[in-house]
Design a protein around this motif. Structure first.
Motif, PDB file in Angstrom:
ATOM      1  N   GLY A   1     -29.397  24.280  13.365  1.00  0.00           N
ATOM      2  CA  GLY A   1     -28.864  22.982  12.949  1.00  0.00           C
ATOM      3  C   GLY A   1     -29.403  21.851  13.794  1.00  0.00           C
ATOM      4  O   GLY A   1     -30.615  21.686  13.939  1.00  0.00           O
TER       5      GLY A   1
ATOM      6  N   TYR B   1     -23.633  27.212   5.631  1.00  0.00           N
ATOM      7  CA  TYR B   1     -22.749  26.294   4.904  1.00  0.00           C
ATOM      8  C   TYR B   1     -22.868  24.887   5.464  1.00  0.00           C
ATOM      9  O   TYR B   1     -23.077  24.699   6.668  1.00  0.00           O
ATOM     10  N   GLU B   2     -22.682  23.902   4.562  1.00  0.00           N
ATOM     11  CA  GLU B   2     -22.613  22.506   4.977  1.00  0.00           C
ATOM     12  C   GLU B   2     -21.377  22.301   5.848  1.00  0.00           C
ATOM     13  O   GLU B   2     -20.323  22.864   5.585  1.00  0.00           O
TER      14      GLU B   2
ATOM     15  N   TYR C   1     -23.362  18.781  10.369  1.00  0.00           N
ATOM     16  CA  TYR C   1     -24.036  19.921  10.983  1.00  0.00           C
ATOM     17  C   TYR C   1     -23.637  21.166  10.195  1.00  0.00           C
ATOM     18  O   TYR C   1     -22.598  21.176   9.526  1.00  0.00           O
ATOM     19  N   PRO C   2     -24.445  22.222  10.243  1.00  0.00           N
ATOM     20  CA  PRO C   2     -24.143  23.419   9.451  1.00  0.00           C
ATOM     21  C   PRO C   2     -23.344  24.459  10.238  1.00  0.00           C
ATOM     22  O   PRO C   2     -23.219  24.385  11.465  1.00  0.00           O
TER      23      PRO C   2
ATOM     24  N   THR D   1     -19.542  24.754   0.874  1.00  0.00           N
ATOM     25  CA  THR D   1     -20.755  24.590   0.076  1.00  0.00           C
ATOM     26  C   THR D   1     -21.918  25.297   0.777  1.00  0.00           C
ATOM     27  O   THR D   1     -22.385  24.831   1.820  1.00  0.00           O
TER      28      THR D   1
ATOM     29  N   ILE E   1     -25.683  26.368   1.655  1.00  0.00           N
ATOM     30  CA  ILE E   1     -26.944  25.631   1.661  1.00  0.00           C
ATOM     31  C   ILE E   1     -28.010  26.511   1.025  1.00  0.00           C
ATOM     32  O   ILE E   1     -28.343  27.582   1.553  1.00  0.00           O
TER      33      ILE E   1
ATOM     34  N   TRP F   1     -31.092  24.212   6.895  1.00  0.00           N
ATOM     35  CA  TRP F   1     -30.424  22.921   6.982  1.00  0.00           C
ATOM     36  C   TRP F   1     -31.393  21.870   7.497  1.00  0.00           C
ATOM     37  O   TRP F   1     -32.183  22.129   8.406  1.00  0.00           O
TER      38      TRP F   1
END
Length: 137
Positions: A9, A40-41, A45-46, A127, A129, A134
């Motif tokens: 990230g 994931y979103e 940051y992921p 959600t 990615i 990312w």
């Protein structure tokens, strides 16, 4: 264990936290991937959420300079909201095998994955990615 770090990230080269935490403290940074996780979103940051058979998550394998290791480990734990054993963590630091892109070698590395409560929320209504990579944006 002085393991390298797998970052996916804001700590990746070019990411907003790379210059603040990693610049000048590493001896190697190279593309790598993690299997067994979904990206994931998050809020800017992921999160990597462990999921057997999933992935890959794309990122970078970062090897700290030996004299920087202890300080870098502590700084990254603070950044990631990770206190080993604390159930309020945002991320947990776990040792996992990642695959180095340049030669396909498996390398054991520290990975910050979503802590159990965060992971459960993301699995329920997060959600994913697409493509497992990312990009800040």
């Amino acid at each position: 264990m002085e393991l390298p770090f797998f970052v996916y990230g804001t700590l990746r080269p070019g990411g907003p936290c790379h210059a603040l935490f990693l610049r000048g403290r590493t001896r190697a940074e190279e593309p790598a991937r993690l299997t067994g996780a979904v990206l994931y979103e998050g809020p800017g940051y992921p999160y990597a959420v462990e999921e057997p058979g999933a992935g890959p998550v794309r990122g970078d394998l970062v090897t700290a300079r030996p004299e920087e290791y202890a300080g870098l480990l502590a700084a990254l734990d603070r950044l990631e909201g990770c206190t080993p054993g604390d159930p309020r963590n945002l991320y947990d630091r776990v040792a996992r095998e990642v695959t180095r892109e340049r030669d396909g070698a498996a390398v054991r590395a520290w990975v910050y994955v979503a802590a159990p409560a965060v992971a459960a929320r993301l699995r329920a209504r997060g959600t994913p990615i697409a493509g497992g990579e990312w990009r800040p944006g």
